[in-house]
Scaffold this motif. Structure first.
Motif, PDB file in Angstrom:
ATOM      1  N   GLY A   1      -9.191  -1.176  -6.032  1.00 50.89           N
ATOM      2  CA  GLY A   1     -10.106  -0.139  -5.537  1.00 50.89           C
ATOM      3  C   GLY A   1      -9.820   0.216  -4.092  1.00 50.89           C
ATOM      4  N   VAL A   2      -9.482  -0.793  -3.302  1.00 48.16           N
ATOM      5  CA  VAL A   2      -9.200  -0.559  -1.879  1.00 48.16           C
ATOM      6  C   VAL A   2      -7.912   0.261  -1.734  1.00 48.16           C
ATOM      7  N   VAL A   3      -6.908  -0.116  -2.493  1.00 47.17           N
ATOM      8  CA  VAL A   3      -5.628   0.597  -2.420  1.00 47.17           C
ATOM      9  C   VAL A   3      -5.809   2.048  -2.869  1.00 47.17           C
ATOM     10  N   TRP A   4      -6.581   2.219  -3.936  1.00 46.48           N
ATOM     11  CA  TRP A   4      -6.836   3.577  -4.441  1.00 46.48           C
ATOM     12  C   TRP A   4      -7.602   4.400  -3.402  1.00 46.48           C
TER      13      TRP A   4
ATOM     14  N   GLN B   1       0.838  -1.204   0.000  1.00 52.79           N
ATOM     15  CA  GLN B   1       0.000   0.000   0.000  1.00 52.79           C
ATOM     16  C   GLN B   1       0.875   1.257   0.000  1.00 52.79           C
TER      17      GLN B   1
ATOM     18  N   TYR C   1       1.228   4.115  -2.887  1.00 53.27           N
ATOM     19  CA  TYR C   1       0.895   5.493  -2.513  1.00 53.27           C
ATOM     20  C   TYR C   1       2.016   6.440  -2.919  1.00 53.27           C
TER      21      TYR C   1
ATOM     22  N   LYS D   1       0.434  14.720  15.428  1.00 49.26           N
ATOM     23  CA  LYS D   1       0.402  13.273  15.706  1.00 49.26           C
ATOM     24  C   LYS D   1      -0.394  12.554  14.658  1.00 49.26           C
TER      25      LYS D   1
ATOM     26  N   GLU E   1      -3.708  14.180   4.755  1.00 46.42           N
ATOM     27  CA  GLU E   1      -2.428  14.893   4.835  1.00 46.42           C
ATOM     28  C   GLU E   1      -2.576  16.341   4.381  1.00 46.42           C
ATOM     29  N   ALA E   2      -3.411  16.532   3.348  1.00 52.14           N
ATOM     30  CA  ALA E   2      -3.639  17.897   2.877  1.00 52.14           C
ATOM     31  C   ALA E   2      -4.310  18.719   3.978  1.00 52.14           C
TER      32      ALA E   2
ATOM     33  N   ARG F   1      -7.789   4.014  -0.133  1.00 54.75           N
ATOM     34  CA  ARG F   1      -6.930   4.340   1.021  1.00 54.75           C
ATOM     35  C   ARG F   1      -5.953   5.459   0.674  1.00 54.75           C
ATOM     36  N   ALA F   2      -5.399   5.387  -0.532  1.00 58.54           N
ATOM     37  CA  ALA F   2      -4.430   6.405  -0.952  1.00 58.54           C
ATOM     38  C   ALA F   2      -5.106   7.768  -1.060  1.00 58.54           C
ATOM     39  N   GLU F   3      -6.305   7.781  -1.623  1.00 64.14           N
ATOM     40  CA  GLU F   3      -7.057   9.038  -1.755  1.00 64.14           C
ATOM     41  C   GLU F   3      -7.358   9.630  -0.379  1.00 64.14           C
TER      42      GLU F   3
ATOM     43  N   ARG G   1      -5.862   9.079   2.399  1.00 61.58           N
ATOM     44  CA  ARG G   1      -4.631   9.515   3.052  1.00 61.58           C
ATOM     45  C   ARG G   1      -4.145  10.850   2.477  1.00 61.58           C
ATOM     46  N   ARG G   2      -4.280  11.006   1.182  1.00 68.30           N
ATOM     47  CA  ARG G   2      -3.867  12.266   0.557  1.00 68.30           C
ATOM     48  C   ARG G   2      -4.703  13.417   1.107  1.00 68.30           C
TER      49      ARG G   2
ATOM     50  N   ARG H   1      -4.165  18.155   7.180  1.00 64.12           N
ATOM     51  CA  ARG H   1      -3.204  18.336   8.271  1.00 64.12           C
ATOM     52  C   ARG H   1      -2.229  19.468   7.952  1.00 64.12           C
ATOM     53  N   MET H   2      -1.804  19.513   6.707  1.00 64.55           N
ATOM     54  CA  MET H   2      -0.857  20.568   6.324  1.00 64.55           C
ATOM     55  C   MET H   2      -1.537  21.929   6.334  1.00 64.55           C
TER      56      MET H   2
END
Lengths: 189, 136
Positions: free
Chosen positions: B37-40, A61, A65, B136, B50-51, B42-44, B46-47, B53-54
């Motif tokens: 689809g799951v990986v995509w 993963q 990413y 955190k 993070e955006a 999760r990546a979305e 997470r992006r 958070r920043m």
């Protein structure tokens, strides 16, 4: 069981200064096609580098990413795959640096073949060989493991291996020769 | 005319190659990576996380600065109000002993500094906590 969470990996990526706000390098459909073509092979690589199926899932993963976030244009499909393996290698190396244990055994080969062994004696022999291969790989140094796997399992060229592992192309031949010797010694041949 | 030459390393290469290719084939057959689809997804996710958070980071810095300013203002107020407080407490009862030290005998800057240090030592951990808790 994996004791490294995705959150640990996320922090590392953030610390590396990635731009989280940027869009991914490809859309969902293009990603699906690319992923289906590459994911099993990348998973096998990560599994062999870490010796832990659960961890290989997490690292897979993470590798995809980072790949999606890389925002690079690739000349060809082969360049794209090389980039993915380079990222996967770095992800696995980050894991070694965090002090994860080296891969020890090959549970998959043993589990998968347990049933087969009851049915076919020749399959049991093959399973034994695979177990030996897994153990020998696990006892190699990480760089030797990476070299051998990329060269023989993935059949990468010396140039591709050098790019993936951050080495000089001219040194690959010698490094591979040494890695082969060590591997065969560990196999007792 | 070519000369046939057998390199002993060739057979080693072939053997290693066969073993690792078989291992690779077996692992690829048995691998169960998560669905694309799951990986995509999760990546979305997470992006976006993070955006967010920043984007929140500057606000965190503003909070920390505001906390420090607040501490400074509180210290200044304390300095100004100390004589009045002393009188008030004396008038209230026998608590005058608590403030029997005479501020006029100290240089004004010295007392201000003491008050600031005391307050900063109380407020700084809180300000740090506020500043770092979002990371955190």
């Amino acid at each position: 069981m994996s004791d490294m969470t995705l959150t640990d990996l996320e922090r590392t990526a953030i610390a590396a200064g990635d731009d989280a706000t940027a869009a991914f390098v490809m859309d969902e459909e293009a990603f699906r096609i690319f992923y289906e073509r590459t994911s099993r092979s990348v998973w096998a690589y990560l599994f062999r580098m870490t010796g832990d199926g659960q961890l290989a899932d997490d690292l897979l993963q993470e590798a995809y990413y980072r790949f999606l976030r890389a925002r690079k244009e690739y000349e060809s499909e082969s360049h794209r795959q090389n980039a993915l393996y380079r990222i996967a290698t770095n992800v696995a190396r980050d894991t070694y640096r965090r002090g994860r244990r080296a891969p020890e055994a090959v549970p998959i080969a043993e589990e998968v073949d347990r049933a087969d062994r009851r049915e076919h004696a020749d399959v049991a022999e093959r399973a034994g060989t695979r177990t030996d291969v897994g153990r020998a790989l696990a006892r190699l140094r990480p760089r030797d493991r990476e070299l051998l796997w990329l060269a023989y399992a993935q059949e990468f060229s010396h140039r591709e291996i050098a790019e993936g592992l951050g080495l000089k192309t001219s040194s690959i031949k010698l490094l591979l020769w040494r890695a082969r010797r060590r591997f065969m010694e560990l196999l007792g041949r | 005319m070519s000369i046939l030459h057998h390199d002993p390393d060739d057979s080693l290469v072939a053997e290693v190659s066969d073993l690792l290719r078989a291992e690779h084939r077996m692992l690829c057959e048995k691998a169960h990576p998560p669905a694309a689809g799951v990986v995509w997804w999760r990546a979305e996710r997470r992006r976006r996380d993070e955006a967010a958070r920043m984007a929140a980071r500057p606000i965190t810095v503003v909070h920390a600065v505001a906390s420090a300013c607040g501490a400074g203002v509180a210290a200044a107020l304390l300095q100004v109000l100390t004589p009045w407080l002393r009188q008030w407490i004396s008038a209230a009862g026998g608590l005058a002993r608590l403030l029997e030290w005479d501020t006029t005998s100290f240089p004004a800057g010295y007392i201000t500094m003491l008050a600031l240090v005391a307050l900063a030592s109380l407020v700084a951990p809180l300000a740090l906590y506020v500043a770092l808790s979002d990371d955190k």
